[in-house]
Scaffold this active site. Structure first.
Site, PDB file in Angstrom:
ATOM      1  N   ASP A   3      -9.685  -4.408  -5.424  1.00 52.77           N
ATOM      2  CA  ASP A   3      -9.130  -3.396  -4.528  1.00 52.77           C
ATOM      3  C   ASP A   3      -9.767  -2.046  -4.841  1.00 52.77           C
ATOM      4  OD1 ASP A   3      -7.565  -1.572  -3.107  1.00 52.77           O
ATOM      5  OD2 ASP A   3      -5.725  -2.703  -3.417  1.00 52.77           O
ATOM      6  N   SER A  43       0.834  -1.199   0.000  1.00 49.74           N
ATOM      7  CA  SER A  43       0.000   0.000   0.000  1.00 49.74           C
ATOM      8  C   SER A  43       0.874   1.257   0.000  1.00 49.74           C
ATOM      9  CB  SER A  43      -0.958  -0.046   1.194  1.00 49.74           C
ATOM     10  OG  SER A  43      -1.933   0.962   1.113  1.00 49.74           O
ATOM     11  N   HIS A  98      -8.065  -4.889  -0.989  1.00 48.31           N
ATOM     12  CA  HIS A  98      -6.825  -4.290  -0.508  1.00 48.31           C
ATOM     13  C   HIS A  98      -6.234  -5.069   0.659  1.00 48.31           C
ATOM     14  CE1 HIS A  98      -4.110  -0.865  -0.654  1.00 48.31           C
ATOM     15  NE2 HIS A  98      -4.201  -0.701   0.664  1.00 48.31           N
TER      16      HIS A  98
END
Length: 419
Positions: A328, A227, A360
């Site tokens: 995601d 991320s 995610h």
């Protein structure tokens, strides 16, 4: 690279001393060791494998450290709330986050126990002088031979990142004979993106120069980010490549980095700023983190890779593998697709791996907590242990990880995840 990975891939050619650090002062200097003559020596690459000393902390010290870590996490959450202010987007996501955390709590408790009490975890090793310049090390059971290493930069929206977020990944990879170093770094508002990149680079430098003292192979280091951490690590990677292409003096070399794994990352901030705003990371906060709107291009690895003036630096990059779930919504998978295309156009060895329907957090949390065969872990291991028949055979026959959270809770967490 394993056949499963090939079938899913798109073809294509990185202060103060806390209680743990104070209690583990011998671990703060892993590059020193006692020679046969009784003198303190600096460890060289040709020395025999080193086995880190056992932990000597008491139960009271461990509990004190756990309390300190809990306090820090709570403080980070409060800071996040202060910056977000009042808004329906983040309030709804915050409530969803609370429910999500409750659903996964059985797994978090078990991983937390491992993190705080396992003798194979070295917490809060100091790598620099700034606050949060700490890293955690996850060590395999077998330290008889030098092991490959993963330097991991955690996510957290550039605001609540924390090294302990990598505990589950560290545990899983350590069980497969890989040393994992989870790098902490200053978050906003403690620092802005330049500080985060500087901290991550310094942490990588520490790993490259000292991991041999923990049984790691300094020439088999893999850089990974998740991320926001994937974005920070990619910025570090390209910045280092540019410096080396210009002949600048650096404290570590990209020749030591065999692979960059980018998990669910965002690499073009110009395309993401409005997306983040609509999801609750408001524009004014995001621009403060990134040092203003004029800096969005500077800190966008995809745009850096497309810059013709950077072409000489591309040859210094290791192989790059980008992982992303097609489900995601925090950072759409097109972010990794565009970055992979930019890298390949510039001549880099880049590969994209998409996981159908994964969100995610599925790849990083829910799937490992499920136990059994972990698709992402299999793909990472196939790259790290490529060419090592013994390690691959050991991995193939190793018992599969046990389930940490009931399936119904994982499925519900998938549905209500705010990420």
């Amino acid at each position: 690279m394993g056949s499963d990975l090939g079938r899913r891939a798109t073809a294509g050619s990185g202060a103060g001393t806390d209680s743990s650090a104070a209690g583990d002062s011998d671990l703060e200097r892993p590059f020193l060791w006692w020679g046969s003559s009784g003198s303190l020596r600096r460890r060289g690459s040709g020395d025999l494998p080193f086995k880190p000393p056992p932990r000597r902390q008491s139960f009271r010290q461990e509990m004190g450290h756990a309390a300190a870590e809990t306090y820090l996490i709570t403080r980070l959450t409060i800071i996040l709330l202060q910056y977000l202010g009042v808004g329906y987007r983040w309030i709804s996501r915050f409530l969803a986050l609370g429910f999500y955390a409750v659903l996964l709590m059985p797994g978090f408790i078990q991983v937390g126990y491992y993190y705080f009490f396992s003798k194979h975890v070295r917490r809060s090793v100091i790598y620099g002088e700034q606050p949060r310049n700490r890293l955690d090390l996850y060590l395999p059971l077998d330290t008889s031979t030098p092991k490959p290493v993963v330097a991991f930069v955690t996510g957290g929206a550039w605001i609540i990142g924390y090294k302990a977020w990598g505990a589950l990944l560290g545990k899983r990879l350590a069980e497969r004979d890989v040393i994992v170093a989870c790098i902490d770094y200053r978050n906003f508002p403690q620092g802005t993106i330049s500080d985060m990149i500087k901290d991550a680079s310094q942490g990588i430098s520490y790993i490259c120069n000292n991991v041999a003292s923990y049984g790691g192979d300094p020439n088999r280091i893999h850089l990974m980010g998740q991320s926001a951490g994937a974005h920070i690590a990619a910025c570090v990677l390209l910045d280092q490549a540019v410096k080396q292409s210009k002949g600048e003096k650096t404290t570590w070399s990209l020749s030591q980095i065999k692979t960059y794994f980018g998990l669910s990352g965002g690499y073009n901030l110009l395309k993401l700023v409005d997306h983040f705003h609509n999801r609750g990371l408001y524009r004014r906060i995001f621009l403060s983190i990134m040092e203003g709107e004029e800096s969005l291009q500077l800190f966008s690895p995809e745009l850096t890779a497309r810059d013709k003036s950077v072409e000489p630096a591309i040859s210094y990059l290791p192989q790059i593998i980008l992982f992303h779930g097609t489900g995601d919504y925090s950072i759409p998978s097109i972010a990794s697709e565009d970055f992979a295309n930019a890298l390949k156009s510039a001549g880099a060895q880049a590969r994209l791996v998409l996981y159908e329907g994964k969100t995610h957090t599925d790849l990083f949390l829910q799937d490992p907590l499920r136990g059994g065969r972990d698709e992402l872990l299999e793909d990472i291991i196939s790259v790290i242990h490529a060419g090592d028949a013994v390690a691959l055979a050991k991995h193939a026959t190793a018992p599969q990880a046990r389930r940490l959270v009931p399936e119904w809770q994982l499925k519900l967490a998938h549905e209500i995840s705010p990420f």
